[in-house]
Design a protein around this motif. Structure first.
Motif, PDB file in Angstrom:
ATOM      1  N   ALA A  94       0.834  -1.205   0.000  1.00 37.14           N
ATOM      2  CA  ALA A  94       0.000   0.000   0.000  1.00 37.14           C
ATOM      3  C   ALA A  94       0.865   1.249   0.000  1.00 37.14           C
ATOM      4  N   ALA A  95       1.970   1.208   0.724  1.00 41.35           N
ATOM      5  CA  ALA A  95       2.851   2.367   0.779  1.00 41.35           C
ATOM      6  C   ALA A  95       3.484   2.647  -0.576  1.00 41.35           C
ATOM      7  N   VAL A  96       3.796   1.596  -1.314  1.00 40.20           N
ATOM      8  CA  VAL A  96       4.437   1.770  -2.611  1.00 40.20           C
ATOM      9  C   VAL A  96       3.436   2.154  -3.674  1.00 40.20           C
ATOM     10  N   TRP A  97       2.218   1.563  -3.616  1.00 35.87           N
ATOM     11  CA  TRP A  97       1.220   1.793  -4.642  1.00 35.87           C
ATOM     12  C   TRP A  97       0.470   3.108  -4.480  1.00 35.87           C
ATOM     13  N   ALA A  98       0.545   3.719  -3.297  1.00 33.44           N
ATOM     14  CA  ALA A  98      -0.290   4.881  -3.014  1.00 33.44           C
ATOM     15  C   ALA A  98      -0.146   5.927  -4.106  1.00 33.44           C
ATOM     16  N   SER A  99      -1.227   6.243  -4.791  1.00 38.46           N
ATOM     17  CA  SER A  99      -1.215   7.263  -5.833  1.00 38.46           C
ATOM     18  C   SER A  99      -2.636   7.729  -6.052  1.00 38.46           C
ATOM     19  N   PRO A 100      -2.846   9.037  -6.363  1.00 40.23           N
ATOM     20  CA  PRO A 100      -4.199   9.573  -6.535  1.00 40.23           C
ATOM     21  C   PRO A 100      -4.804   9.188  -7.870  1.00 40.23           C
ATOM     22  N   GLY A 101      -6.110   9.384  -7.985  1.00 43.23           N
ATOM     23  CA  GLY A 101      -6.777   9.288  -9.265  1.00 43.23           C
ATOM     24  C   GLY A 101      -7.222   7.905  -9.683  1.00 43.23           C
ATOM     25  N   LEU A 102      -7.114   6.905  -8.808  1.00 42.32           N
ATOM     26  CA  LEU A 102      -7.535   5.562  -9.194  1.00 42.32           C
ATOM     27  C   LEU A 102      -9.034   5.410  -8.972  1.00 42.32           C
ATOM     28  N   ALA A 103      -9.683   4.681  -9.874  1.00 42.64           N
ATOM     29  CA  ALA A 103     -11.135   4.551  -9.824  1.00 42.64           C
ATOM     30  C   ALA A 103     -11.588   3.775  -8.596  1.00 42.64           C
ATOM     31  N   ALA A 104     -12.724   4.172  -8.051  1.00 44.23           N
ATOM     32  CA  ALA A 104     -13.313   3.455  -6.915  1.00 44.23           C
ATOM     33  C   ALA A 104     -14.127   2.295  -7.443  1.00 44.23           C
ATOM     34  N   PRO A 105     -14.262   1.215  -6.660  1.00 47.21           N
ATOM     35  CA  PRO A 105     -15.069   0.085  -7.122  1.00 47.21           C
ATOM     36  C   PRO A 105     -16.526   0.486  -7.285  1.00 47.21           C
ATOM     37  N   ALA A 106     -17.223  -0.171  -8.213  1.00 53.22           N
ATOM     38  CA  ALA A 106     -18.603   0.196  -8.507  1.00 53.22           C
ATOM     39  C   ALA A 106     -19.532  -0.154  -7.358  1.00 53.22           C
ATOM     40  N   ILE A 107     -19.279  -1.282  -6.709  1.00 53.14           N
ATOM     41  CA  ILE A 107     -20.157  -1.734  -5.643  1.00 53.14           C
ATOM     42  C   ILE A 107     -19.316  -2.281  -4.506  1.00 53.14           C
ATOM     43  N   ASN A 108     -19.923  -2.358  -3.340  1.00 49.28           N
ATOM     44  CA  ASN A 108     -19.236  -2.917  -2.190  1.00 49.28           C
ATOM     45  C   ASN A 108     -19.381  -4.429  -2.237  1.00 49.28           C
ATOM     46  N   ILE A 109     -18.300  -5.139  -2.528  1.00 48.99           N
ATOM     47  CA  ILE A 109     -18.415  -6.588  -2.682  1.00 48.99           C
ATOM     48  C   ILE A 109     -18.114  -7.333  -1.382  1.00 48.99           C
ATOM     49  N   GLY A 110     -17.957  -6.592  -0.295  1.00 50.10           N
ATOM     50  CA  GLY A 110     -17.736  -7.268   0.978  1.00 50.10           C
ATOM     51  C   GLY A 110     -16.459  -6.807   1.643  1.00 50.10           C
ATOM     52  N   LYS A 111     -16.361  -7.103   2.920  1.00 49.70           N
ATOM     53  CA  LYS A 111     -15.195  -6.698   3.681  1.00 49.70           C
ATOM     54  C   LYS A 111     -13.976  -7.501   3.253  1.00 49.70           C
ATOM     55  N   GLY A 112     -12.814  -6.934   3.524  1.00 49.00           N
ATOM     56  CA  GLY A 112     -11.593  -7.645   3.193  1.00 49.00           C
ATOM     57  C   GLY A 112     -10.585  -6.724   2.548  1.00 49.00           C
ATOM     58  N   GLN A 113      -9.336  -7.156   2.565  1.00 49.72           N
ATOM     59  CA  GLN A 113      -8.257  -6.347   2.043  1.00 49.72           C
ATOM     60  C   GLN A 113      -7.887  -6.713   0.617  1.00 49.72           C
ATOM     61  N   PHE A 114      -8.571  -7.668   0.034  1.00 44.88           N
ATOM     62  CA  PHE A 114      -8.267  -8.034  -1.341  1.00 44.88           C
ATOM     63  C   PHE A 114      -9.489  -8.621  -2.009  1.00 44.88           C
ATOM     64  N   ARG A 115      -9.460  -8.617  -3.348  1.00 41.23           N
ATOM     65  CA  ARG A 115     -10.537  -9.180  -4.148  1.00 41.23           C
ATOM     66  C   ARG A 115      -9.922 -10.142  -5.158  1.00 41.23           C
ATOM     67  N   ARG A 116     -10.656 -11.195  -5.421  1.00 41.19           N
ATOM     68  CA  ARG A 116     -10.117 -12.284  -6.226  1.00 41.19           C
ATOM     69  C   ARG A 116     -11.159 -12.747  -7.233  1.00 41.19           C
ATOM     70  N   ILE A 117     -10.726 -13.172  -8.392  1.00 43.26           N
ATOM     71  CA  ILE A 117     -11.638 -13.663  -9.415  1.00 43.26           C
ATOM     72  C   ILE A 117     -11.077 -14.936 -10.031  1.00 43.26           C
ATOM     73  N   ARG A 118     -11.980 -15.853 -10.383  1.00 42.29           N
ATOM     74  CA  ARG A 118     -11.557 -17.135 -10.953  1.00 42.29           C
ATOM     75  C   ARG A 118     -12.321 -17.377 -12.254  1.00 42.29           C
ATOM     76  N   PHE A 119     -11.599 -17.753 -13.296  1.00 42.15           N
ATOM     77  CA  PHE A 119     -12.209 -18.047 -14.589  1.00 42.15           C
ATOM     78  C   PHE A 119     -11.642 -19.327 -15.177  1.00 42.15           C
ATOM     79  N   THR A 120     -12.473 -19.977 -15.989  1.00 41.94           N
ATOM     80  CA  THR A 120     -11.985 -21.006 -16.896  1.00 41.94           C
ATOM     81  C   THR A 120     -12.624 -20.704 -18.243  1.00 41.94           C
TER      82      THR A 120
END
Length: 261
Positions: A94-120
């Motif tokens: 977080a300290a390294v990535w911190a930068s302004p202007g990044l888009a906010a998520p469209a919806i609140n997908i739940g608590k937690g410090q990360f989001r993950r997606i799985r595809f086949t």
């Protein structure tokens, strides 16, 4: 398929002009080598490893992972717990990535410090299990991987996918409470591919959200079409199309609406 009626505000930095796409062979945009790239590539795999049950192993192929909501609390060999290790990684990143202007998520997908997606993607014979958002920031390399597996397989073209639809998919997957990956039926379609599909079948919109990389048609073996569509409708994150006869659900990040049965 849903027609495009209003483009959502906010786009990812580096997105090509509307309608632009690039060949799969050159789909990876140039990224500066440095600390950011190293951390983003390493962190998302580290989180998958640390939140998986069983012995600590660096993930290689498609081993079964646990859901984010089921973070393991057991103490592993060594001085750091899994939760502690994640906290340390996230803090540094977080300290390294911190930068302004990044888009906010469209919806609140739940608590937690990360989001993950799985595809086949059976057509491409490819699979993906990736952490694409960490502590408030999207991971560019992970988004590139998502766009790649959702590419137009007919034309072998890739278009960067909108973060909002990825958030919608992740939220639906979480709500369905399954470790099974989404099976991709249709992802990005180039205008040429979409036009060809319109000539050969009904129900394909001229200005489909698929041509904007803002929609995915998908299914799950372990969940019914009605269950997937129901989860999408409950989230109110965009359009939900139910295609029971064809055996898939359409999800997009356009206006909230639903159709089909």
């Amino acid at each position: 398929m849903a027609a495009f009626s209003a483009a959502p505000s906010g786009s990812r930095r580096g997105d090509p002009p509307s309608g632009a796409s690039h060949p799969a062979s050159s789909r990876r945009p140039r990224v500066r080598f440095g600390v950011r790239r190293l951390l983003s590539a390493t962190l998302q795999r580290a989180i998958i490893m640390l939140t998986s049950k069983g012995p600590l192993k660096w993930p290689r192929d498609n081993g079964r992972r646990t859901n984010e909501a089921d973070i393991v609390t057991e103490i592993c060999s060594g001085r750091l717990s899994r939760r502690g290790a994640i906290a340390a990684l996230v803090g540094v990143t977080a300290a390294v990535w911190a930068s302004p202007g990044l888009a906010a998520p469209a919806i609140n997908i739940g608590k937690g410090q990360f989001r993950r997606i799985r595809f086949t993607n059976p057509r491409l014979q490819e699979k993906l299990d990736v952490v694409y958002w960490v502590d408030g920031q999207y991971v560019p390399e992970a988004l590139d991987e998502v766009s790649a597996i959702l590419r137009d397989w007919r034309a072998e073209l890739v278009k960067p996918y909108h973060e909002n639809v990825i958030d919608v998919l992740a939220a639906v997957h979480r709500k369905l409470d399954t470790a099974e990956p989404f099976e991709v039926v249709s992802g990005y379609r180039s205008p040429q591919t979409n036009a060809a599909m319109r000539r050969n079948r009904s129900g394909v919109a001229r200005n489909s959200y698929h041509t904007r990389a803002m929609a995915v048609d998908l299914k799950l073996k372990g969940r019914s079409i009605r269950q997937i569509a129901g989860a999408g409708k409950a989230l109110c994150g965009g359009g939900v199309g139910t295609y029971s006869r064809s055996g898939f659900v359409h999800l997009d990040c356009g206006p909230v609406r639903s159709w089909g049965a």
